[in-house]
Design a protein around this motif. Structure first.
Motif, PDB file in Angstrom:
ATOM      1  N   PHE A   1       0.828  -1.207   0.000  1.00  0.00           N
ATOM      2  CA  PHE A   1       0.000   0.000   0.000  1.00  0.00           C
ATOM      3  C   PHE A   1       0.864   1.260   0.000  1.00  0.00           C
ATOM      4  CE2 PHE A   1      -2.989  -3.097   1.706  1.00  0.00           C
ATOM      5  CZ  PHE A   1      -4.153  -2.781   1.023  1.00  0.00           C
ATOM      6  N   CYS A   2       2.141   1.098   0.323  1.00  0.00           N
ATOM      7  CA  CYS A   2       3.040   2.249   0.467  1.00  0.00           C
ATOM      8  C   CYS A   2       3.938   2.448  -0.744  1.00  0.00           C
ATOM      9  CB  CYS A   2       3.911   2.092   1.716  1.00  0.00           C
ATOM     10  SG  CYS A   2       2.972   1.798   3.235  1.00  0.00           S
ATOM     11  N   VAL A   3       4.283   1.369  -1.429  1.00  0.00           N
ATOM     12  CA  VAL A   3       5.162   1.449  -2.597  1.00  0.00           C
ATOM     13  C   VAL A   3       4.572   0.595  -3.706  1.00  0.00           C
ATOM     14  CG1 VAL A   3       7.237   1.843  -1.201  1.00  0.00           C
ATOM     15  CG2 VAL A   3       6.614  -0.499  -1.824  1.00  0.00           C
ATOM     16  N   PRO A   4       4.912   0.859  -4.960  1.00  0.00           N
ATOM     17  CA  PRO A   4       4.427   0.018  -6.064  1.00  0.00           C
ATOM     18  C   PRO A   4       4.880  -1.430  -5.872  1.00  0.00           C
ATOM     19  CG  PRO A   4       5.436   2.029  -6.896  1.00  0.00           C
ATOM     20  CD  PRO A   4       5.747   1.977  -5.439  1.00  0.00           C
ATOM     21  N   PRO A   5       4.083  -2.396  -6.336  1.00  0.00           N
ATOM     22  CA  PRO A   5       4.424  -3.819  -6.140  1.00  0.00           C
ATOM     23  C   PRO A   5       5.839  -4.169  -6.582  1.00  0.00           C
ATOM     24  CG  PRO A   5       2.222  -3.605  -7.046  1.00  0.00           C
ATOM     25  CD  PRO A   5       2.813  -2.224  -7.045  1.00  0.00           C
ATOM     26  N   GLU A   6       6.276  -3.556  -7.685  1.00  0.00           N
ATOM     27  CA  GLU A   6       7.612  -3.887  -8.190  1.00  0.00           C
ATOM     28  C   GLU A   6       8.734  -3.329  -7.311  1.00  0.00           C
ATOM     29  OE1 GLU A   6       6.147  -0.158 -10.373  1.00  0.00           O
ATOM     30  OE2 GLU A   6       5.334  -2.114  -9.721  1.00  0.00           O
ATOM     31  N   ALA A   7       8.367  -2.423  -6.389  1.00  0.00           N
ATOM     32  CA  ALA A   7       9.386  -1.814  -5.527  1.00  0.00           C
ATOM     33  C   ALA A   7       9.459  -2.450  -4.142  1.00  0.00           C
ATOM     34  CB  ALA A   7       9.117  -0.318  -5.383  1.00  0.00           C
ATOM     35  N   VAL A   8       8.589  -3.438  -3.868  1.00  0.00           N
ATOM     36  CA  VAL A   8       8.544  -4.040  -2.528  1.00  0.00           C
ATOM     37  C   VAL A   8       9.873  -4.699  -2.167  1.00  0.00           C
ATOM     38  CG1 VAL A   8       7.499  -5.874  -1.127  1.00  0.00           C
ATOM     39  CG2 VAL A   8       6.047  -4.332  -2.462  1.00  0.00           C
ATOM     40  N   ASP A   9      10.434  -5.477  -3.092  1.00  0.00           N
ATOM     41  CA  ASP A   9      11.686  -6.180  -2.789  1.00  0.00           C
ATOM     42  C   ASP A   9      12.827  -5.212  -2.490  1.00  0.00           C
ATOM     43  OD1 ASP A   9      10.518  -8.636  -3.027  1.00  0.00           O
ATOM     44  OD2 ASP A   9      11.174  -8.974  -5.098  1.00  0.00           O
ATOM     45  N   SER A  10      12.939  -4.137  -3.267  1.00  0.00           N
ATOM     46  CA  SER A  10      14.011  -3.172  -3.017  1.00  0.00           C
ATOM     47  C   SER A  10      13.766  -2.422  -1.706  1.00  0.00           C
ATOM     48  CB  SER A  10      14.130  -2.185  -4.186  1.00  0.00           C
ATOM     49  OG  SER A  10      12.936  -1.461  -4.364  1.00  0.00           O
ATOM     50  N   MET A  11      12.494  -2.211  -1.359  1.00  0.00           N
ATOM     51  CA  MET A  11      12.171  -1.570  -0.083  1.00  0.00           C
ATOM     52  C   MET A  11      12.602  -2.459   1.072  1.00  0.00           C
ATOM     53  SD  MET A  11      10.847   1.191   1.153  1.00  0.00           S
ATOM     54  CE  MET A  11      11.073   1.556   2.882  1.00  0.00           C
ATOM     55  N   ILE A  12      12.369  -3.750   0.943  1.00  0.00           N
ATOM     56  CA  ILE A  12      12.783  -4.687   1.982  1.00  0.00           C
ATOM     57  C   ILE A  12      14.294  -4.667   2.143  1.00  0.00           C
ATOM     58  CG2 ILE A  12      12.977  -7.160   2.520  1.00  0.00           C
ATOM     59  CD1 ILE A  12      10.129  -7.474   1.414  1.00  0.00           C
ATOM     60  N   GLN A  13      15.019  -4.605   1.040  1.00  0.00           N
ATOM     61  CA  GLN A  13      16.484  -4.547   1.129  1.00  0.00           C
ATOM     62  C   GLN A  13      16.951  -3.262   1.803  1.00  0.00           C
ATOM     63  OE1 GLN A  13      18.488  -7.159   0.518  1.00  0.00           O
ATOM     64  NE2 GLN A  13      16.491  -8.148   0.208  1.00  0.00           N
ATOM     65  N   GLU A  14      16.253  -2.175   1.527  1.00  0.00           N
ATOM     66  CA  GLU A  14      16.601  -0.912   2.183  1.00  0.00           C
ATOM     67  C   GLU A  14      16.377  -1.014   3.692  1.00  0.00           C
ATOM     68  OE1 GLU A  14      15.285   3.819   2.310  1.00  0.00           O
ATOM     69  OE2 GLU A  14      14.573   2.537   0.690  1.00  0.00           O
ATOM     70  N   LEU A  15      15.252  -1.626   4.086  1.00  0.00           N
ATOM     71  CA  LEU A  15      14.955  -1.798   5.511  1.00  0.00           C
ATOM     72  C   LEU A  15      16.023  -2.652   6.188  1.00  0.00           C
ATOM     73  CD1 LEU A  15      11.085  -2.360   5.361  1.00  0.00           C
ATOM     74  CD2 LEU A  15      12.283  -0.337   6.230  1.00  0.00           C
ATOM     75  N   LEU A  16      16.494  -3.673   5.495  1.00  0.00           N
ATOM     76  CA  LEU A  16      17.505  -4.567   6.075  1.00  0.00           C
ATOM     77  C   LEU A  16      18.868  -3.893   6.195  1.00  0.00           C
ATOM     78  CD1 LEU A  16      16.561  -7.924   4.326  1.00  0.00           C
ATOM     79  CD2 LEU A  16      16.331  -7.373   6.756  1.00  0.00           C
ATOM     80  N   SER A  17      19.056  -2.786   5.496  1.00  0.00           N
ATOM     81  CA  SER A  17      20.346  -2.084   5.573  1.00  0.00           C
ATOM     82  C   SER A  17      20.383  -1.087   6.737  1.00  0.00           C
ATOM     83  CB  SER A  17      20.615  -1.334   4.265  1.00  0.00           C
ATOM     84  OG  SER A  17      19.729  -0.221   4.132  1.00  0.00           O
ATOM     85  N   ILE A  18      19.255  -0.908   7.421  1.00  0.00           N
ATOM     86  CA  ILE A  18      19.168   0.060   8.522  1.00  0.00           C
ATOM     87  C   ILE A  18      19.446  -0.641   9.850  1.00  0.00           C
ATOM     88  CG2 ILE A  18      17.593   1.624   9.753  1.00  0.00           C
ATOM     89  CD1 ILE A  18      16.195   2.059   7.045  1.00  0.00           C
ATOM     90  N   ASN A  19      20.168   0.035  10.725  1.00  0.00           N
ATOM     91  CA  ASN A  19      20.613  -0.616  11.961  1.00  0.00           C
ATOM     92  C   ASN A  19      20.176   0.078  13.241  1.00  0.00           C
ATOM     93  OD1 ASN A  19      22.195  -2.833  10.840  1.00  0.00           O
ATOM     94  ND2 ASN A  19      23.530  -1.212  10.038  1.00  0.00           N
ATOM     95  N   ASN A  20      19.390   1.156  13.139  1.00  0.00           N
ATOM     96  CA  ASN A  20      18.970   1.822  14.370  1.00  0.00           C
ATOM     97  C   ASN A  20      17.675   2.604  14.143  1.00  0.00           C
ATOM     98  OD1 ASN A  20      19.724   4.752  13.640  1.00  0.00           O
ATOM     99  ND2 ASN A  20      21.657   3.668  13.296  1.00  0.00           N
ATOM    100  N   LYS A  21      17.022   2.945  15.251  1.00  0.00           N
ATOM    101  CA  LYS A  21      15.709   3.597  15.191  1.00  0.00           C
ATOM    102  C   LYS A  21      15.799   4.991  14.579  1.00  0.00           C
ATOM    103  CE  LYS A  21      14.956   3.064  19.654  1.00  0.00           C
ATOM    104  NZ  LYS A  21      16.136   2.221  20.008  1.00  0.00           N
ATOM    105  N   HIS A  22      16.870   5.713  14.850  1.00  0.00           N
ATOM    106  CA  HIS A  22      17.011   7.066  14.303  1.00  0.00           C
ATOM    107  C   HIS A  22      17.035   7.041  12.783  1.00  0.00           C
ATOM    108  CE1 HIS A  22      19.346  10.561  12.835  1.00  0.00           C
ATOM    109  NE2 HIS A  22      18.612  11.217  13.711  1.00  0.00           N
ATOM    110  N   ASP A  23      17.864   6.154  12.219  1.00  0.00           N
ATOM    111  CA  ASP A  23      17.943   6.060  10.759  1.00  0.00           C
ATOM    112  C   ASP A  23      16.616   5.573  10.170  1.00  0.00           C
ATOM    113  OD1 ASP A  23      20.515   6.935  10.901  1.00  0.00           O
ATOM    114  OD2 ASP A  23      21.453   5.007  10.452  1.00  0.00           O
ATOM    115  N   PHE A  24      15.949   4.653  10.865  1.00  0.00           N
ATOM    116  CA  PHE A  24      14.651   4.166  10.395  1.00  0.00           C
ATOM    117  C   PHE A  24      13.652   5.313  10.302  1.00  0.00           C
ATOM    118  CE2 PHE A  24      10.483   2.075  11.546  1.00  0.00           C
ATOM    119  CZ  PHE A  24      10.272   1.510  10.304  1.00  0.00           C
ATOM    120  N   GLN A  25      13.640   6.167  11.324  1.00  0.00           N
ATOM    121  CA  GLN A  25      12.692   7.275  11.312  1.00  0.00           C
ATOM    122  C   GLN A  25      13.043   8.333  10.272  1.00  0.00           C
ATOM    123  OE1 GLN A  25      12.054   8.704  15.398  1.00  0.00           O
ATOM    124  NE2 GLN A  25      10.261   7.376  15.434  1.00  0.00           N
ATOM    125  N   THR A  26      14.324   8.640  10.139  1.00  0.00           N
ATOM    126  CA  THR A  26      14.707   9.717   9.215  1.00  0.00           C
ATOM    127  C   THR A  26      14.754   9.251   7.757  1.00  0.00           C
ATOM    128  OG1 THR A  26      17.045   9.260   9.691  1.00  0.00           O
ATOM    129  CG2 THR A  26      15.991  11.010  10.959  1.00  0.00           C
TER     130      THR A  26
END
Length: 390
Positions: A37-62
Motif C-alpha cells: 500500500f506504500c510502494v508500487p508492487p515492483e518496488a517491494v523487494d528493493s524496499m525490503i532490502q533498504e529496511l535490512l540495511s538500517i541498523n537503528n531507530k534514528h535512521d529508520f525514522q529519518t
C-alpha cells in the motif's frame, strides 16, 4: 524506582537488536502486504532490502518514516503546521500530552512536524489493544513506541500501571527521551477532549517525592491537535447509533483496523499542533493537595484548559456551531459557500455509514452528532477563554 522493573516487554527495541527484529518483520506476510500500500508492487523487494540495511531507530525514522509521512501529509492533508515553539526548550525532555483525534497519526504527524524543525522525535505510547498482529508490535517498537497494557485483570492492571509510569519517568530522566501520550484511553468520539483522572494518577505512580513532585518530574506539556476534517467522523457516528440501538454493541478488531486505515489514508484537511507551556509553573502556584484524587482532577483541568484554549479553529467549526444552534453568531467567520459545503459534507458522511434501515429520527440524530463533533472544539475554546479554569 525504575531500576526495580524489567522494561524489555514494553519499551522500544534497543538498537542492539534492531537488525534482528527488522529481519523478522520483513519475513511477515502481513507486513509485506502492508508495504504494497506504500510502494508500487515492483518496488517491494528493493524496499525490503533498504529496511535490512538500517541498523537503528534514528535512521529508520529519518530515512524511512520521514519520507513516508511526508508523502502521507502531501496526499491526505492541506498542510501540517506547528505553533508555540517558544515554549519548547531543547535542553528539556517532555511528556507531550495531547487530545486524541486519530488512532495512528496524532503522534506520527507531531513527530513529522518535529523532524521538519530538526527536533528529536518522541517515544510514543500505544495501547496493546491495537497490536492485533505480532508484526504490528514489532513495527511500532522499531519506531520508538512503548506498550500500554490494557487487557489485564484488576491486580495485574495496577502492576502494569506502576511499570508504565516507572518507564515514562525512566525515559525522561535517564534515557533523555521525550514521550507522547494521549490525555485519555481511546479517542473522544464527540471531539470534546477531557483528560482522564486515572491517566494523571498513573503518571504520578512513578518518580520520587509528593504527588505533584512526581508530576513535575516528567515535564508535562499539553499540546492541542486540530484536524480540519476527521476521516473517522462517520464511523464514530455509526458507533454512537449502533450503541443507541443496542447498548451491548462492541466494535470488533476488524472495525479498529478499518478505523486505522481510514484515518491514515483519507483526507484530513489542515492539521495544526499547538505547543503550550509545561504545567510545572501552574503546579507551583497551587501547591500540594492532601487528597491525590483532587490533585489528579486539578492537574487534568490544567491540561484541559491549555488544550482547549489552544485549538486552531477552522471555518467548518464555526459553521457547525451555528448550524447546531440554529443561529448566525459566527456568520462573519465563513462564507455561504462554506456553509453549504459543510451541509453537503454531513449528508455525504451519513450516506457512508451504510445503514439502509435508517429512520428519519435516526438520520436527524446522526446530523446532530456530526455537527456536535465539529462544534465542540469551538465550544470548549470559548469556555476556556471566557471562563478561565473550566
Amino acid at each position: 524506582m525504575a531500576t526495580e522493573y524489567d522494561f524489555s516487554d514494553i519499551c522500544p527495541y534497543d538498537d542492539a537488536v534492531f537488525h534482528e527484529k527488522m529481519a523478522r518483520l520483513v519475513r511477515e506476510p502481513g507486513f509485506v502486504h502492508a508495504l504494497s500500500f506504500c510502494v508500487p508492487p515492483e518496488a517491494v523487494d528493493s524496499m525490503i532490502q533498504e529496511l535490512l540495511s538500517i541498523n537503528n531507530k534514528h535512521d529508520f525514522q529519518t530515512l524511512v518514516m520521514f519520507p513516508f509521512l511526508q508523502m502521507l501529509a502531501k496526499t491526505t492533508t492541506a498542510g501540517i503546521s506547528i505553533g508555540g515553539m517558544r515554549n519548547y526548550n531543547s535542553s528539556v525532555n517532555y511528556t507531550f500530552i495531547t487530545n486524541h483525534r486519530d488512532i495512528v497519526l496524532d503522534a506520527s504527524f507531531m513527530n513529522l512536524a518535529f523532524l521538519r524543525h530538526n527536533m528529536p522525535t518522541t517515544e510514543v505510547a500505544i495501547g496493546n489493544n491495537l497490536l492485533i498482529y505480532d508484526w504490528i508490535t514489532d513495527l511500532v517498537r522499531l519506531n520508538k513506541s512503548f506498550i500500554v497494557k490494557r487487557d489485564t485483570g484488576m491486580r495485574e492492571a495496577l502492576m502494569a500501571a506502576k511499570k508504565l509510569s516507572a518507564y515514562i519517568h525512566h525515559a525522561i530522566l535517564h534515557k533523555r527521551e521525550s514521550v507522547w501520550i494521549a490525555q485519555r484511553e481511546g479517542r473522544a468520539k464527540d471531539s470534546s477532549d477531557h483528560t482522564q483522572e486515572a491517566l494523571v494518577k498513573m503518571l504520578a505512580l512513578g518518580g520520587e517525592g509528593t504527588f505533584m513532585d512526581r508530576i513535575k518530574e516528567i515535564n508535562l506539556m499539553p499540546v492541542a491537535i486540530s484536524y480540519e476534517y476527521d476521516p473517522n467522523d462517520y464511523l464514530k457516528a455509526r458507533e454512537f447509533l449502533l450503541k443507541r440501538r443496542d447498548p451491548s454493541y462492541k466494535k470488533t478488531q476488524r472495525d479498529d483496523l478499518f478505523s486505522m486505515e481510514t484515518g491514515l489514508l483519507q483526507y484530513k484537511g489542515k492539521v495544526h499542533f499547538q505547543l503550550t507551556p509545561r504545567i510545572n509553573a501552574r503546579i507551583d502556584e497551587i501547591g500540594e493537595f492532601r487528597d491525590n484524587n483532587i490533585a489528579a482532577r486539578y492537574v487534568g483541568r490544567i491540561i484541559d484548559n491549555a488544550i482547549h484554549r489552544s485549538y486552531e479553529i477552522f471555518p467548518i467549526n464555526y459553521v457547525a456551531f451555528d448550524m447546531l444552534h440554529g443561529g448566525t453568531r459566527f456568520a462573519a467567520k465563513y462564507t455561504d459557500e462554506e456553509k453549504s459545503s459543510f451541509a453537503d459534507y454531513v449528508e455525504k458522511q451519513i450516506t457512508k455509514i451504510g445503514l439502509t434501515d435508517l429512520t428519519v429520527e435516526e438520520a436527524d440524530y446522526l446530523r446532530h452528532l456530526l455537527m456536535t463533533m465539529y462544534a465542540n472544539p469551538l465550544i470548549n475554546k470559548l469556555k476556556a477563554l471566557l471562563g478561565g479554569m473550566e
